[in-house]
Design a protein around this motif. Sequence first.
Motif: not given
Length: 216
Positions: A115, A109, A119, A111-113
């Motif tokens: 990224l 869950r 990046y 995962f977006v953090i």
Amino acid sequence: MSVEVINTMLVVTALVLTATYQSSLSPPGGVWQDSSEPNTTTIPNITVTNHFLPDNNNNSILNFIYGLESKKPGTTVMNPQWFGLFWFLNFATFVLSIFLTVFLLLKFRLFVILLIPLYLLVISYFCSMTVLSPSTPWSIWNLCLLIIFEILPLFTLLVLLYVIRKSVMQMKAEIQYRMQMQIFIHKDTNVGIIRSFPRVLAFGAFLLPYILDTIF
């Protein structure tokens, strides 16, 4: 895959990422110093230089493709041809490690953090490669990759989010306007019925004697 396998692969991937990123900060052979001379290690009666790879300054085709070595302070001591081999292997390892990390973390869950630091790490990698490049074409190449794969997608994403947000706000405003119009129409209809109700009663009272005479 089990959690233990994922954890093991993440540890190995993190080590590979660390090694490849460190090589972008400290390339093989070191960097040129202010005196425009490579780092040297002196042994009794022997001088070993880190810049031992041959220069191909007489090859016009290679010079046109890779550019002439600038030998500026802070750039790698490798000539542009050998730097191309190093860059390709290092870049392929770095990108594959990034994609493997993203694949392993895709089901979580948070995962977006994660990224965001990945990046920023890729941006730092391309910036480092741009500075360390031994020639102008290599610097331009790394800078173009930074713009195409990092800056441009981010700018496109921000523009897309702005357009989506503006469209959603317009849809909300239109929905609210339609709801207000429906409420106004219903109120006007109810008022019309209430106003016409006395007339209906008066007309009924007028017809009531005739109806009663007809019945009785």
